[in-house]
Design a protein around this motif. Structure first.
Motif, PDB file in Angstrom:
ATOM      1  N   LYS A  35      -0.895  79.471  37.786  1.00 29.18           N
ATOM      2  CA  LYS A  35      -1.838  80.428  37.206  1.00 29.18           C
ATOM      3  C   LYS A  35      -2.826  79.696  36.299  1.00 29.18           C
ATOM      4  O   LYS A  35      -2.424  78.944  35.402  1.00 29.18           O
ATOM      5  N   ARG A  36      -4.087  79.926  36.552  1.00 26.62           N
ATOM      6  CA  ARG A  36      -5.146  79.275  35.783  1.00 26.62           C
ATOM      7  C   ARG A  36      -5.028  79.593  34.293  1.00 26.62           C
ATOM      8  O   ARG A  36      -4.748  80.728  33.913  1.00 26.62           O
ATOM      9  N   GLU A  37      -5.246  78.577  33.455  1.00 22.04           N
ATOM     10  CA  GLU A  37      -5.200  78.757  32.013  1.00 22.04           C
ATOM     11  C   GLU A  37      -6.606  78.778  31.423  1.00 22.04           C
ATOM     12  O   GLU A  37      -7.519  78.127  31.941  1.00 22.04           O
ATOM     13  N   THR A  70      -3.434  86.078  35.434  1.00 19.18           N
ATOM     14  CA  THR A  70      -2.286  86.524  36.224  1.00 19.18           C
ATOM     15  C   THR A  70      -2.669  87.046  37.605  1.00 19.18           C
ATOM     16  O   THR A  70      -1.801  87.567  38.318  1.00 19.18           O
ATOM     17  N   SER A  71      -3.922  86.924  37.995  1.00 24.94           N
ATOM     18  CA  SER A  71      -4.316  87.381  39.330  1.00 24.94           C
ATOM     19  C   SER A  71      -3.589  86.555  40.393  1.00 24.94           C
ATOM     20  O   SER A  71      -3.294  85.369  40.196  1.00 24.94           O
ATOM     21  N   ALA A  72      -3.309  87.183  41.506  1.00 25.84           N
ATOM     22  CA  ALA A  72      -2.531  86.532  42.561  1.00 25.84           C
ATOM     23  C   ALA A  72      -3.364  85.487  43.300  1.00 25.84           C
ATOM     24  O   ALA A  72      -4.574  85.658  43.493  1.00 25.84           O
ATOM     25  N   GLY A 178       6.197  74.741  37.390  1.00 30.53           N
ATOM     26  CA  GLY A 178       6.065  76.096  37.917  1.00 30.53           C
ATOM     27  C   GLY A 178       6.975  77.121  37.280  1.00 30.53           C
ATOM     28  O   GLY A 178       7.115  78.226  37.800  1.00 30.53           O
ATOM     29  N   ILE A 179       7.604  76.789  36.155  1.00 29.44           N
ATOM     30  CA  ILE A 179       8.565  77.680  35.510  1.00 29.44           C
ATOM     31  C   ILE A 179       8.003  78.197  34.198  1.00 29.44           C
ATOM     32  O   ILE A 179       7.439  77.452  33.407  1.00 29.44           O
ATOM     33  N   SER A 203      -2.181  78.504  44.422  1.00 26.94           N
ATOM     34  CA  SER A 203      -2.736  78.523  43.072  1.00 26.94           C
ATOM     35  C   SER A 203      -3.957  79.445  43.032  1.00 26.94           C
ATOM     36  O   SER A 203      -4.694  79.557  44.010  1.00 26.94           O
ATOM     37  N   ASN A 204      -4.178  80.122  41.897  1.00 24.75           N
ATOM     38  CA  ASN A 204      -5.368  80.964  41.772  1.00 24.75           C
ATOM     39  C   ASN A 204      -6.535  80.203  41.129  1.00 24.75           C
ATOM     40  O   ASN A 204      -7.532  80.811  40.741  1.00 24.75           O
ATOM     41  N   VAL A 205      -6.399  78.890  41.028  1.00 22.82           N
ATOM     42  CA  VAL A 205      -7.475  78.055  40.494  1.00 22.82           C
ATOM     43  C   VAL A 205      -8.560  77.879  41.559  1.00 22.82           C
ATOM     44  O   VAL A 205      -8.264  77.561  42.711  1.00 22.82           O
ATOM     45  N   GLN A 206      -9.823  78.078  41.166  1.00 23.61           N
ATOM     46  CA  GLN A 206     -10.957  77.842  42.050  1.00 23.61           C
ATOM     47  C   GLN A 206     -11.636  76.546  41.620  1.00 23.61           C
ATOM     48  O   GLN A 206     -12.177  76.458  40.513  1.00 23.61           O
TER      49      GLN A 206
END
Length: 246
Positions: A35-37, A70-72, A178-179, A203-206
C-alpha cells in the motif's frame, strides 16, 4: 545560524522525508499487496519576543508520520489456486514468530512443513476464531478456495480463511515483509467475505505518480538551495560593508 537558516533546514528535512517515502514506494511497485505511503507534516509555530505580533511567529515543519493509501491494487492472475486476493476491505490474519497476530494483503499461500496453510514467508495463516487450517498430507496438491474463504480439499471443506477488517486502517503499523501489526480487528462473516483465487493483489503504487513526485521534490530542494545561497551572499556582503565602516 539565524532564523531563516533554521526554517530552510526544516523545509529541506521535510523534502528529504518525502523523497525517502517516494523512493520506498517505487521500490515496492511490484510487491504484492503493498500500500502506497504518503508522509504527513504538521506546522509548528514558534513565537518571537513579542508574542502578540503575528509577524514575529516563525513557522517550522514537523514530521507527523505516514498514512497508507488503502485502495486495492490490480488483480494479477497467476493460475495458482492458492494465490488469493481479498476483493474489498480486510486483511489475512497470520501468526507471527513471536506469537502475535499480523495482517497482510499478500495472498501467496502454501502448505507449510507443519501441515498448516501459511504464507510464502512461512507465517501460519489463521482461520475462523484464530485457529490454523490443517491440511491432510494427501490433500496438499488438491486444494481450492471459494469466494467466502472456505478451503476445499478432495474430501470436503477443511476450514475457512479469516479476513479481518478495521474501522480505521490507520491503527496498523507496517512491520515490513508485507505485514502490518496492530490491535485486533473485526473478523468478517462468510457472507461479507469476498476472495478471488488464481491470482494476487498487486501493489497500488503507480510508478508515473511517484516519478513525478520525486521530480517535484528535487525542484523544491533546488529552490531551497538557491535561497540558502542567496542568504549566504547577503550575509557576506553585510559583513564586508560593516568591515569597511569600522
Amino acid at each position: 545560524m539565524d532564523v531563516s537558516s533554521y526554517v530552510l533546514l526544516s523545509h529541506e528535512q521535510a523534502l528529504r522525508r518525502r523523497m525517502d517515502v517516494a523512493a520506498n514506494n517505487m521500490a515496492n511497485v511490484n510487491t504484492a499487496g503493498f500500500k502506497r505511503e504518503t508522509p504527513v507534516f504538521h506546522e509548528y509555530l514558534m513565537e518571537g519576543e513579542n508574542a502578540r505580533a503575528p509577524e514575529n511567529e516563525t513557522s517550522y515543519v514537523l514530521d507527523y508520520g505516514t498514512v497508507h493509501d488503502t485502495s486495492a491494487g490490480a488483480f494479477q492472475a497467476t493460475g495458482n489456486s492458492l494465490d488469493l486476493m481479498i476483493d474489498g476491505p480486510g486483511y489475512f490474519a497470520v501468526e507471527l514468530e513471536n506469537g502475535e497476530t499480523g495482517y497482510t494483503r499478500a495472498g501467496f499461500l502454501r502448505v507449510l512443513e507443519s501441515g498448516d496453510l501459511g504464507t510464502a514467508n512461512g507465517a501460519v495463516l489463521l482461520g475462523e476464531g484464530g485457529a490454523p487450517i490443517a491440511v491432510p498430507e494427501n490433500a496438499a496438491g488438491q486444494l481450492s478456495v471459494v469466494e467466502d474463504g472456505t478451503v476445499m480439499g478432495p474430501d470436503g471443506p477443511l476450514g475457512r480463511i479469516a479476513v479481518t477488517a478495521f474501522e480505521n486502517d490507520g491503527v496498523l503499523a507496517q512491520r515490513g515483509d508485507g505485514i502490518w501489526t496492530g490491535p485486533e480487528g473485526e473478523e468478517l462473516a462468510a457472507a461479507d467475505t469476498k476472495i478471488r483465487s488464481g491470482g494476487i493483489e498487486g501493489s497500488n503504487v503507480q510508478a508515473i505518480v511517484e516519478t513525478t513526485d520525486m521530480i517535484e521534490i528535487m525542484r523544491a530542494y533546488q529552490t531551497s538551495k538557491r535561497i540558502a545561497d542567496d542568504l549566504s551572499d547577503m550575509r557576506k556582503r553585510a559583513i564586508d560593508r560593516l568591515g569597511r565602516i569600522n
